[in-house]
Enzyme design. Structure first.
Site, PDB file in Angstrom:
ATOM      1  N   HIS A   1       9.265 -21.937  39.685  1.00 29.39           N
ATOM      2  CA  HIS A   1       9.861 -20.631  39.438  1.00 29.39           C
ATOM      3  C   HIS A   1      11.201 -20.821  38.729  1.00 29.39           C
ATOM      4  O   HIS A   1      12.050 -21.594  39.194  1.00 29.39           O
ATOM      5  CB  HIS A   1      10.104 -19.892  40.761  1.00 29.39           C
ATOM      6  CG  HIS A   1       8.847 -19.431  41.434  1.00 29.39           C
ATOM      7  ND1 HIS A   1       8.643 -19.538  42.797  1.00 29.39           N
ATOM      8  CD2 HIS A   1       7.721 -18.862  40.933  1.00 29.39           C
ATOM      9  CE1 HIS A   1       7.453 -19.042  43.101  1.00 29.39           C
ATOM     10  NE2 HIS A   1       6.874 -18.632  41.988  1.00 29.39           N
TER      11      HIS A   1
ATOM     12  N   TYR B   1      13.913 -23.983  42.278  1.00 30.44           N
ATOM     13  CA  TYR B   1      13.610 -25.187  43.052  1.00 30.44           C
ATOM     14  C   TYR B   1      12.327 -25.059  43.868  1.00 30.44           C
ATOM     15  O   TYR B   1      12.290 -25.366  45.050  1.00 30.44           O
ATOM     16  CB  TYR B   1      14.793 -25.559  43.956  1.00 30.44           C
ATOM     17  CG  TYR B   1      16.133 -25.338  43.304  1.00 30.44           C
ATOM     18  CD1 TYR B   1      16.400 -25.835  42.021  1.00 30.44           C
ATOM     19  CD2 TYR B   1      17.126 -24.604  43.930  1.00 30.44           C
ATOM     20  CE1 TYR B   1      17.618 -25.617  41.412  1.00 30.44           C
ATOM     21  CE2 TYR B   1      18.342 -24.377  43.322  1.00 30.44           C
ATOM     22  CZ  TYR B   1      18.584 -24.877  42.062  1.00 30.44           C
ATOM     23  OH  TYR B   1      19.796 -24.645  41.448  1.00 30.44           O
ATOM     24  N   HIS B   2      11.246 -24.662  43.170  1.00 35.11           N
ATOM     25  CA  HIS B   2       9.942 -24.558  43.806  1.00 35.11           C
ATOM     26  C   HIS B   2       8.894 -25.378  43.051  1.00 35.11           C
ATOM     27  O   HIS B   2       7.816 -24.884  42.739  1.00 35.11           O
ATOM     28  CB  HIS B   2       9.500 -23.092  43.863  1.00 35.11           C
ATOM     29  CG  HIS B   2      10.421 -22.208  44.626  1.00 35.11           C
ATOM     30  ND1 HIS B   2      10.461 -20.835  44.444  1.00 35.11           N
ATOM     31  CD2 HIS B   2      11.338 -22.491  45.593  1.00 35.11           C
ATOM     32  CE1 HIS B   2      11.363 -20.314  45.248  1.00 35.11           C
ATOM     33  NE2 HIS B   2      11.918 -21.294  45.948  1.00 35.11           N
ATOM     34  N   PRO B   3       9.139 -26.663  42.751  1.00 35.98           N
ATOM     35  CA  PRO B   3       8.153 -27.441  41.997  1.00 35.98           C
ATOM     36  C   PRO B   3       6.908 -27.708  42.832  1.00 35.98           C
ATOM     37  O   PRO B   3       6.981 -28.008  44.026  1.00 35.98           O
ATOM     38  CB  PRO B   3       8.901 -28.742  41.676  1.00 35.98           C
ATOM     39  CG  PRO B   3       9.888 -28.880  42.791  1.00 35.98           C
ATOM     40  CD  PRO B   3      10.323 -27.473  43.108  1.00 35.98           C
TER      41      PRO B   3
END
Length: 538
Positions: free
Chosen positions: A294, A472-474
């Protein structure tokens, strides 16, 4: 080599759960390897402590992407936890499961057992919700989930009022029957303290004699024996160490480190492995691909009324908030700074909510210089941030050389599809629409640069290109699916064509979920651990 039934790599949000569940029966010996140190520090316990770890290389891998073509050639910062608890020890603790359709899409992609109705029991199993057990919530799980609504700042209530005035739907519970609407986020806290999987699963499990946890161990590669994975080679304190796995090695190292470790062990695209000097042991071209994230941008505003800026900016204000937390375990120190927000449709013809908003009663800029730290703006301010929920851009993560100490190359390819660029414009328009509501106009002195001058669709897109960053949603870089040509693991999280090896972390997401991904990552760990235990009985 010292031998265990299971070797789990990574004591993060997923690994803490997997190790705890695998050791629960006492029948299996479990080794858990963590590259970072223990999470004993006070700053890992207090929710507001994540500001301290944001630029701390001692507990944060501090990755960055390669230059992103659609974001002005910028490198985008990617913090990842390098400590027991992983990123779950340094994140902002917003607890969002995702939309029902996200998981139904997992099942539709050929993964039986992963539809929403299948994963809901695992979500309920892992949580104790403050409101009690019900159809959507668990009442006796390890993770404590707390609604922030009773303690939000008054200016966050103005945001909710503005959404009502804009005729947007309301939602009392993003983790209930539906995700769409404006509301207040839940956080995973227990009595004002961070409730991470490390604190709630792993700390109690460490008393078991069949579970061994080692810190400061960086795994270099997997060990092959007789055509299967039989253990790991690693470094600890500058010396080489090896550990054998009688049953399985379970990778829980995250969306960047898990595919990198697979590649360094000869599992990945053969052409890429040959180019970096690694022998191909199993050609799996999907390893490292399908990376999703995201990406978000913030709009900044000067307020007519007090916000949290003054309280956080000066020692006296910080002392008052700290005292409030010490005496009551409540207040801003016990919460996330991202208080209100929601999930909305950028256009009426959208079939589902495609945009997530965060309303923050504290305004701050993220500095380019890691030594500068995070600090509030020197005026009463707030910010409104958005990101598209289900971007269609796909990237990759790849080992750059046989050297395990080298950071992976991370290429998310943000905004590489027209769909994603359209949603960025929709998000900017939605922010402006909400900010025109009377309740928000009444408290807003002015919108600030650099967003203020962005008015046309082209200007909003350009603003996003040059001011956005990862939230920070890898995930997705070792995706689950039935076809080895397009996925890395099967529906039981076993690496295709490789015995003795599974991946159980955010890498396996076939598609990114709406909202923050820590909760679905913990769900994957609950389901994955149950599968491993079940298969060990057969």
């Amino acid at each position: 080599m010292e031998a265990f039934d299971f070797v789990v790599v990574g004591a993060g949000s997923a690994g803490s759960i997997v190790a705890a569940r695998l050791s629960e029966s006492g029948r299996h010996s479990v080794l858990l390897l963590e590259a970072g140190g223990p999470d004993r520090s006070f700053w890992f316990k207090i929710p507001v402590g994540y500001a301290r770890s944001y630029y701390d290389p001692a507990v944060n891998w501090m990755y960055s992407t390669e230059p992103e073509a659609e974001l002005g050639g910028r490198r985008i910062y990617q913090p990842r936890g390098k400590v027991q608890g992983g990123s779950g020890s340094i994140n902002a603790m917003i607890f969002v499961r995702g939309a029902r359709e996200d998981f139904d899409d997992w099942r539709a992609a050929g993964n039986p057992g992963w539809a929403y109705e299948d994963v809901l029991p695992a979500f309920r199993k892992l949580e104790t919700h403050e409101t009690g057990e019900g159809p959507w919530h668990g009442g006796d799980g390890p993770i404590r989930v707390t609604p922030m609504r009773p303690g939000i700042h008054s200016i966050s209530k103005a945001f909710l009022a503005g959404c009502r005035e804009t005729q947007l739907p309301e939602n009392e519970d993003f983790n209930g029957e539906r995700i769409e609407g404006a509301g207040v986020y839940d956080v995973n806290t227990r009595s004002g303290l961070r409730s991470s999987s490390s604190r709630e699963y792993l700390h109690p499990a460490r008393r078991r004699p069949n579970l061994k946890l080692l810190h400061g161990v960086e795994v270099d590669r997997l060990v092959w024996r007789d055509g299967r994975i039989a253990g790991v080679e690693a470094r600890q304190g500058g010396r080489a160490v090896s550990f054998a796995a009688r049953r399985e090695v379970v990778l829980c190292a995250g969306a960047f480190a898990s595919p990198k470790l697979l590649q360094l062990s000869g599992i990945g695209d053969g052409a890429h492995l040959g180019a970096i000097g690694v022998e191909t042991r199993r050609h799996l071209p999907a390893v490292g691909r399908n990376l999703q994230d995201h990406v978000c941008a913030s709009f900044y505003y000067r307020s007519r009324v007090p916000t949290l800026n003054a309280a956080f900016a000066y020692p006296a204000g910080q002392a008052r908030l700290a005292l409030q937390w010490l005496l009551t375990r409540r207040g801003p120190f016990a919460m996330s700074v991202n208080q209100a927000g929601g999930f909305f449709r950028g256009r009426p013809d959208r079939t589902r909510a495609n945009l997530q908003l965060y309303f923050n009663p504290l305004s701050y800029r993220i500095p380019d210089d890691p030594k500068a730290g995070l600090a509030p703006e020197p005026y009463p301010g707030f910010l409104l941030c958005f990101n598209p929920c289900r971007p269609t851009s796909r990237g990759e993560v790849s080992a750059q050389s046989p050297d395990p100490a080298a950071a992976p190359a991370i290429r998310p390819n943000y905004l590489s599809t027209e769909h994603d660029r359209e949603e960025v414009v929709e998000g900017g328009r939605l922010v402006r629409r909400i900010m025109e509501a009377p309740a928000l106009r009444a408290i807003t002195a002015e919108e600030l640069e650099p967003s203020r001058s962005a008015r046309s669709d082209e200007e909003l897109l350009d603003y996003f290109r040059h001011n956005s960053g990862s939230i920070y949603h890898p995930c997705g870089s070792a995706a689950m699916g039935p076809d080895p040509a397009r996925s890395a693991v099967d529906a039981r999280l076993r690496v295709h064509g490789v015995e003795g090896l599974r991946v159980v972390d955010a890498s396996i997401f076939p598609n990114i979920t709406a909202g923050n991904i820590n909760a679905p990552t913990m769900m994957v760990a609950e389901k994955g651990a149950a599968m491993i235990v079940e298969d060990a009985r057969s």
